[in-house]
Design a protein around this motif. Structure first.
Motif, PDB file in Angstrom:
ATOM      1  N   ALA A 206     -31.340   7.976  81.300  1.00  0.00           N
ATOM      2  CA  ALA A 206     -32.457   8.584  82.226  1.00  0.00           C
ATOM      3  C   ALA A 206     -31.272   8.784  83.301  1.00  0.00           C
ATOM      4  N   GLU A 207     -31.884   9.345  84.324  1.00  0.00           N
ATOM      5  CA  GLU A 207     -31.057   9.481  85.598  1.00  0.00           C
ATOM      6  C   GLU A 207     -31.312   8.068  86.214  1.00  0.00           C
ATOM      7  N   ARG A 208     -30.555   7.850  87.332  1.00  0.00           N
ATOM      8  CA  ARG A 208     -30.301   6.420  87.887  1.00  0.00           C
ATOM      9  C   ARG A 208     -30.605   6.619  89.296  1.00  0.00           C
ATOM     10  N   CYS A 209     -31.452   5.580  89.718  1.00  0.00           N
ATOM     11  CA  CYS A 209     -31.657   5.618  91.445  1.00  0.00           C
ATOM     12  C   CYS A 209     -30.153   5.355  92.072  1.00  0.00           C
ATOM     13  N   ALA A 210     -30.096   6.326  92.945  1.00  0.00           N
ATOM     14  CA  ALA A 210     -28.877   6.392  93.663  1.00  0.00           C
ATOM     15  C   ALA A 210     -28.557   5.380  94.856  1.00  0.00           C
TER      16      ALA A 210
END
Length: 458
Positions: A206-210
């Motif tokens: 999944a996308e990751r926190c930046a």
């Protein structure tokens, strides 16, 4: 100069216009005054009369006049029309599109005449188009906010969808920024970030926190920043998805998601999974919470739009409302961590494989809800595609008999909700929605029959 024009121009210097107030006909003055109050206007009736009233906000005003003989009908689209120039059309859309306002507020978009424009239709069919100068102010404000909050330099901002931006950084990898409407609670967005951390701890693609603190607040609206999942070029997307395992792998990813532990005592790598146990699955554009909250929100949306439906569409509209009210929210079925919109549209095909994005509203809910919509979305393109999804999904999950019995009904739910949304935003008519609904029933019954045969041999 024309002899007739010159005197008029001289006169205009001594007779400047101070304001301009359109008069909108309404069928019920008290209801109209209440509606404009919900739009942020200060309202009042004229003296003690029931037939005339005023709505004012900042430097603009509307007059509302009782006219019981008018209404949205087959012969005309709108009764009264006015154009409202504002500083920020996007912000006004967010304000007027919130649940409970009523009427129809259509999304903002760029126009050839260099205005960022949206519109609102009130309960009596009067149209207010509103616009602000291009480029839109949200991108400028969001850019300044991110630079200040995270001490970064932003080279460019690219709007991908309403409230979704690609943030091109001068140094370091790009980000994605989601600026949620004010109606979405800050704790819900914080929960989204917690779920992304939970997925990262489980190495789910999944996308990751930046950032360590990926959620901030701008103008009372939460902003979530995630790492940019760099896609392959568009013309290579199909081949990249096939190379990653195609629909079978997508089904397997959904099955794997449904096996993750969401009990409060669980956790991985010290990551709290309280957010993974929150009620989820509803489409966040309508509601947060379980699928039942999404269905309830769709019903309210239709009720608010009811006064705007022409007589010729009334029968189909009533049938649509009845269909939505009877939808199956999969209550009582086995639960898991569910993504509200686990479909190919939310897959980023990267050189390293598939990455799932847009996790807003994810939480614990009936696992059949997300599987049913994925099966429908692929079967609508080609029925055999649903078989590929199921092949991967069953590597991780075995559906129970009750889920097989209700698969067809649950699979109809999200498509019908999307059609109700289209009716309430003026994109389609109730008649068109009901025609498509009949076709969807045939398709979802076929899906349920094939899934049962594949899993039970009958």
């Amino acid at each position: 100069m024309d002899d007739d024009v010159a005197p008029r121009n001289r006169l205009n210097r001594f007779n400047r216009f101070s304001s301009f107030s359109p008069v909108f006909p309404v069928r019920d003055l008290r209801r109209a005054l209440a509606h404009y109050a919900s739009l942020g206007f200060e309202v009042k009736p004229y003296a003690d009369e029931d037939g005339y009233g005023f709505a004012g906000r900042d430097e603009v005003s509307l007059h509302l006049s009782l006219d019981e003989g008018h209404g949205p009908g087959a012969d005309h689209q709108h009764v009264g029309t006015a154009y409202l120039y504002v500083e920020d059309a996007d912000a006004l859309y967010d304000e007027w599109a919130r649940p409970g306002v009523g009427g129809l507020t259509r999304r903002v978009g760029d126009t050839p005449y260099q205005l960022r424009e949206g519109s609102h239709v009130d309960l009596d069919g009067n149209l207010i188009r509103f616009g602000s100068p291009m480029p839109g102010r949200p991108g400028e404000r969001l850019r300044a906010h991110l630079e200040t909050w995270y001490e970064i330099t932003v080279a460019a901002m690219t709007e991908l969808d309403l409230g979704v931006w690609r943030v091109r950084r001068a140094e370091g990898p790009d980000w994605a920024a989601r600026w949620f409407p004010a109606r979405r609670p800050a704790e819900a967005v914080a929960g989204d970030a917690a779920i992304l951390r939970y997925l990262a701890a489980h190495e789910f693609p999944a996308e990751r926190c930046a950032a360590d603190e990926p959620v901030s607040v701008l103008d009372g609206r939460s902003v979530l920043v995630t790492e940019w999942a760099d896609p392959v070029p568009r013309q290579q997307r199909r081949d990249a998805i096939r190379a990653a395992g195609g629909l079978s792998h997508l089904g397997a990813l959904l099955g794997r998601l449904h096996t993750l532990d969401t009990t409060p005592a669980a956790g991985a790598g010290g990551i709290s999974d309280a957010a993974a146990a929150r009620p989820g699955g509803a489409w966040h554009h309508l509601a947060d919470g379980l699928p039942s909250a999404e269905i309830a929100a769709a019903s309210r949306m239709l009720a608010e739009a009811a006064p705007l439906i022409p007589d010729a569409e009334r029968s189909a509209f009533d049938a649509l409302r009845a269909e939505v009210a009877a939808l199956d929210a999969a209550e009582g079925l086995p639960e898991a961590l569910i993504h509200p919109d686990f479909v190919l549209a939310n897959v980023v095909a990267t050189p390293g494989g598939m990455v799932l994005v847009d996790w807003a509203g994810t939480g614990r809910g009936p696992r059949l809800w997300s599987l049913a919509f994925l099966l429908y979305a692929e079967a609508a393109k080609e029925p055999r595609r649903a078989g590929a999804v199921l092949l991967g999904y069953r590597e991780h999950v075995t559906l129970e008999a009750a889920e097989l019995d209700r698969l067809g009904a649950v699979a109809r739910s999200r498509p019908l909700i999307l059609r109700a949304w289209s009716v309430c935003t003026g994109q389609t008519t109730p008649t068109q929605a009901m025609t498509a609904t009949s076709q969807t029933k045939d398709l979802t019954e076929m899906i349920a029959t094939r899934v049962r045969a594949a899993l039970t041999g009958r």
